[in-house]
Design a protein around this motif. Structure first.
Motif, mmCIF file in Angstrom:
data_model
loop_
_atom_site.group_PDB
_atom_site.id
_atom_site.type_symbol
_atom_site.label_atom_id
_atom_site.label_comp_id
_atom_site.label_asym_id
_atom_site.label_seq_id
_atom_site.Cartn_x
_atom_site.Cartn_y
_atom_site.Cartn_z
ATOM 1 N N ILE A 162 13.973 -8.728 -2.136
ATOM 2 C CA ILE A 162 13.690 -7.704 -0.471
ATOM 3 C C ILE A 162 14.754 -8.483 0.349
ATOM 4 O O ILE A 162 14.698 -9.864 1.193
ATOM 5 N N HIS A 163 15.148 -7.794 0.974
ATOM 6 C CA HIS A 163 16.611 -8.076 2.070
ATOM 7 C C HIS A 163 16.004 -7.340 3.521
ATOM 8 O O HIS A 163 15.844 -8.969 4.563
ATOM 9 N N ARG A 164 15.160 -6.775 3.533
ATOM 10 C CA ARG A 164 14.521 -7.018 5.349
ATOM 11 C C ARG A 164 12.871 -5.732 4.891
ATOM 12 O O ARG A 164 13.153 -4.860 4.169
ATOM 13 N N LEU A 165 12.091 -6.421 5.459
ATOM 14 C CA LEU A 165 10.736 -5.426 6.162
ATOM 15 C C LEU A 165 10.549 -5.869 7.349
ATOM 16 O O LEU A 165 9.857 -6.814 7.642
ATOM 17 N N ALA A 166 10.425 -4.734 7.477
ATOM 18 C CA ALA A 166 9.924 -4.720 9.862
ATOM 19 C C ALA A 166 8.452 -3.784 9.690
ATOM 20 O O ALA A 166 8.463 -2.548 9.277
ATOM 21 N N PHE A 167 8.043 -4.022 10.638
ATOM 22 C CA PHE A 167 7.291 -2.982 11.147
ATOM 23 C C PHE A 167 7.266 -2.787 12.408
ATOM 24 O O PHE A 167 7.333 -3.962 13.496
ATOM 25 N N ARG A 204 12.798 3.923 4.541
ATOM 26 C CA ARG A 204 12.124 4.167 6.363
ATOM 27 C C ARG A 204 10.535 5.477 6.248
ATOM 28 O O ARG A 204 11.587 6.214 5.250
ATOM 29 N N PHE A 205 9.574 4.584 5.918
ATOM 30 C CA PHE A 205 8.671 5.820 5.900
ATOM 31 C C PHE A 205 7.095 5.043 6.682
ATOM 32 O O PHE A 205 7.632 3.860 8.163
ATOM 33 N N ARG A 227 9.408 -9.496 12.124
ATOM 34 C CA ARG A 227 10.018 -8.852 10.925
ATOM 35 C C ARG A 227 9.423 -10.134 10.177
ATOM 36 O O ARG A 227 9.711 -11.359 9.729
ATOM 37 N N LEU A 228 8.930 -9.316 8.728
ATOM 38 C CA LEU A 228 8.728 -10.262 7.511
ATOM 39 C C LEU A 228 10.105 -10.921 7.061
ATOM 40 O O LEU A 228 9.767 -12.422 7.057
ATOM 41 N N PHE A 229 10.792 -10.192 6.914
ATOM 42 C CA PHE A 229 12.316 -10.995 6.246
ATOM 43 C C PHE A 229 13.715 -10.976 7.324
ATOM 44 O O PHE A 229 13.146 -10.062 8.458
ATOM 45 N N GLY A 230 14.461 -12.301 7.102
ATOM 46 C CA GLY A 230 15.589 -11.587 8.001
ATOM 47 C C GLY A 230 16.097 -12.869 9.256
ATOM 48 O O GLY A 230 15.852 -13.656 8.903
ATOM 49 N N ARG A 274 5.652 2.650 11.679
ATOM 50 C CA ARG A 274 7.236 2.799 10.630
ATOM 51 C C ARG A 274 7.968 2.096 9.967
ATOM 52 O O ARG A 274 7.855 0.292 10.875
ATOM 53 N N VAL A 275 7.931 1.476 8.409
ATOM 54 C CA VAL A 275 7.910 0.245 8.222
ATOM 55 C C VAL A 275 9.381 0.582 7.597
ATOM 56 O O VAL A 275 10.139 1.906 7.094
ATOM 57 N N ASP A 276 10.256 -0.719 8.189
ATOM 58 C CA ASP A 276 11.834 -0.426 8.214
ATOM 59 C C ASP A 276 11.830 -1.288 6.398
ATOM 60 O O ASP A 276 11.538 -2.470 6.435
#
Length: 622
Positions: A102-107, A77-78, A116-119, A35-37
């Motif tokens: 991009i503010h946030r990208l998490a798997f 979310r996808f 998390r990639l970003f945050g 799931r990607v946020d």
């Protein structure tokens, strides 16, 4: 006890298999994939894309997901793919020359721990690849300034196995299986004559009413021009002259007005909206409520009439079929009239067939009623006219089946009466349009199109300056290129199974793949049942439906190739209607349990698409 269990398994093998298939689909689509946020700010509507590959594999469209993002929305979310198969991820933040943040990208996926990639962490894990003029880590996120339309980053995820409570997940799947199995047994009770269809229609009515109320006035395809055409009939009874100054605002970008066609939908929609005038509703809502009311009418007809339930069941296979009932457009009216006409003709026990074959019922009643329906069917959108031709075939097959018991003279009288009434009424309405235009309607339409069409769609504009999707054959685009490069087939399919708004709100590819396979299984099951258990007239009806459907697909493709490339699935809505009529004609050959289970599986997927994709994707009223 064991013998009873074995007997139950043998009797319910299809239901058990279907439940296992749905549980497997749930596991693969929602558990065994990440799931990607995402939180992102963009300058305009665009696609955010993620590609995945192994260490030595190239990035391809087949291994990718895309998400439509817009400036009005920030959080999404996808679902992605199974992270266990991923060693490299390509991130395409936008597809225009400009900036995004991009503010946030998490798997997140059960069984794996990823950062998390970003945050909380920095952005060093993301390596710029192509067309990135500048990228910078800011307190608000990762700023990307692109030098082209395809900025890309490379991310190599650091995957660590995590503890996963598989027992808990197994219990969840077992509970889901038992619920599906119990629901299937209930369907077996309600599925004898598709008695569950009214319940599904009631759910549809609730959903489309919600869509009609919450969505903004101009977020649906061509709703503005449909609404303006219907609004004319709020204060008028007769069609206008094409060059009447009062209807200038009904002309769209192509320089055409819906008032200049033979569709009678706008008369009914306008008069219905006039009835609601004193309720002081928002200007667009009365016209939408007319379409909602049409679906409600179908629900009420399906309660006592078996054939209407079988025909209404065609709406269960795709959310696109009931989405058109949520806003002002003429497709919904054409769909309703086609379903009602097919139910009367294809159901051997219908009042119309009893009147046709035995004269049961008074001529003065059923003749005019059937004639009125014939007239309405002739006064809908042109792509529904093949339904009228197909119904002629069904009438001929019905007469041939009962040829030994019929009096030719009385049969011809009962057959000609509705036909003559329908043709005269339809011809009268069309003649009235020509009369108010001094019998020069085509000439006026051509002149107004040249005057009012936007330059991109104007026939007087040189071809090379017109919209690139016009006259593609004349531009040298081959049929093969239209199918493969421009993806005509895929776009037509997707837009027939849940693409909302101005072709901008769509689900992820896996949803359409599931639609594709379920629809093919249903069609295959229908063909097998008719071929193995049906008689020759029933087989002939199915073959006629498939041949006419293929011809309609060919006509739609040819129009896209030679005139205007609009691969929209709603142009092919007559296909499920005609195939549904062939199924009703041969319903004695059908396995009700198999058909019911497949219909409910498609309806469940349709409900998911409408609830999770359609409703959230429509811009709310400010």
């Amino acid at each position: 006890m064991i013998a009873r269990i074995v007997s139950a398994l043998r009797n319910h093998w299809f239901l058990i298999g279907a439940c296992l298939l749905l549980c497997t689909a749930y596991f693969q689509f929602f558990v065994d994939r990440a799931r990607v946020d995402l939180s992102i700010t963009v300058e305009k509507r665009c696609y955010f894309r993620l590609y995945w590959a192994g260490s030595d594999e190239p990035f391809t469209e087949q291994r990718s997901v895309r998400l439509l993002v817009s400036p009005e929305q920030r959080d999404y979310r996808f679902y992605f793919t199974d992270l266990g198969n991923v060693q490299r991820i390509r991130v395409d933040p936008h597809d225009y020359e400009g900036t995004s943040t991009i503010h946030r990208l998490a798997f997140a996926q059960p069984g794996w721990t990823t950062r998390r990639l970003f945050g909380d962490n920095g952005f060093s894990a993301l390596q710029p690849l192509t067309q990135i003029e500048r990228s910078a880590a800011t307190p608000d996120g990762l700023l990307t300034v692109s030098s082209g339309n395809d900025p890309t980053y490379l991310y190599q995820p650091q995957l660590l196995p995590a503890q996963w409570d598989r027992t808990h997940e197994a219990v969840r799947l077992l509970v889901m299986f038992l619920l599906l199995y119990g629901g299937g047994l209930l369907v077996g009770t309600l599925g004898a004559d598709l008695d569950f269809v009214p319940l599904c229609l009631a759910a549809m009515v609730a959903l489309i009413l919600t869509m009609a109320i919450i969505s903004s006035p101009d977020v649906h395809p061509d709703e503005g021009v449909h609404r303006k055409a219907a609004a004319y009939y709020q204060t008028h009874w007769f069609p206008p002259a094409a060059d009447d100054a009062e209807v200038r605002d009904t002309y769209g970008p192509y320089g055409n007005s819906r008032l200049n066609g033979r569709e009678i939908y706008y008369v009914f929609a306008g008069k219905f909206a006039d009835l609601l005038n004193h309720f002081h509703l928002p200007d667009h809502l009365p016209f939408r409520l007319f379409n909602v009311t049409m679906l409600l009418a179908l629900l009420l007809l399906s309660l006592p009439i078996s054939g209407m339930r079988w025909m209404a069941a065609t709406l269960l296979i795709s959310p696109q079929l009931w989405y058109v009932f949520s806003y002002c457009n003429s497709d919904a009216f054409a769909l309703l009239i086609s379903i009602v006409c097919c139910a009367l003709v294809a159901d051997r026990s219908s009042r119309f067939n009893r009147y046709l074959l035995s004269g049961e019922g008074s001529h003065w009643f059923w003749g005019p009623v059937a004639g009125s329906l014939v007239a309405l069917l002739l006064l809908v959108k042109s792509n529904y006219l093949p339904v009228a031709g197909f119904l002629v075939v069904l009438v001929a097959l019905t007469i041939w089946q009962n040829r030994g018991d019929l009096s030719r003279r009385s049969l011809m009288l009962r057959l000609l009466l509705p036909g003559v009434i329908g043709v005269i009424c339809a011809a009268g309405y069309v003649s009235l349009q020509w009369y108010v235009n001094d019998f020069a309607l085509n000439e006026k339409k051509d002149a107004l199109r040249a005057e009012l069409a936007l330059p991109l769609f104007n026939p007087t504009t040189p071809l090379e300056k017109q919209h690139p999707y016009l006259s593609m054959k004349e531009r040298g685009v081959t049929a093969a290129k239209l199918i493969h490069s421009h993806r005509w087939l895929e776009k037509s399919f997707r837009s027939g199974f849940g693409v909302y708004g101005h072709m901008t709100v769509s689900a992820r590819q896996g949803v359409y793949d599931l639609f594709r396979w379920l629809a093919l299984v249903l069609l295959g099951a229908v063909c097998v049942f008719v071929l193995l258990k049906g008689d020759w007239p029933q087989r002939g009806a199915l073959v006629a439906a498939l041949v006419v459907s293929a011809a309609l697909v060919g006509a739609s493709f040819y129009h896209s190739w030679t005139a205007d490339f609009q691969a929209q699935g709603r142009y092919l809505f007559p296909l499920p209607v005609m195939i549904g009529a062939a199924v009703l004609f041969a319903k004695q050959a059908m396995s009700r349990r198999v058909v019911s289970c497949l219909l409910l599986a498609l309806f469940s997927l349709s409900g998911y698409s409408f609830l999770v994709v359609g409703l959230p994707g429509m811009a709310p009223i400010p």
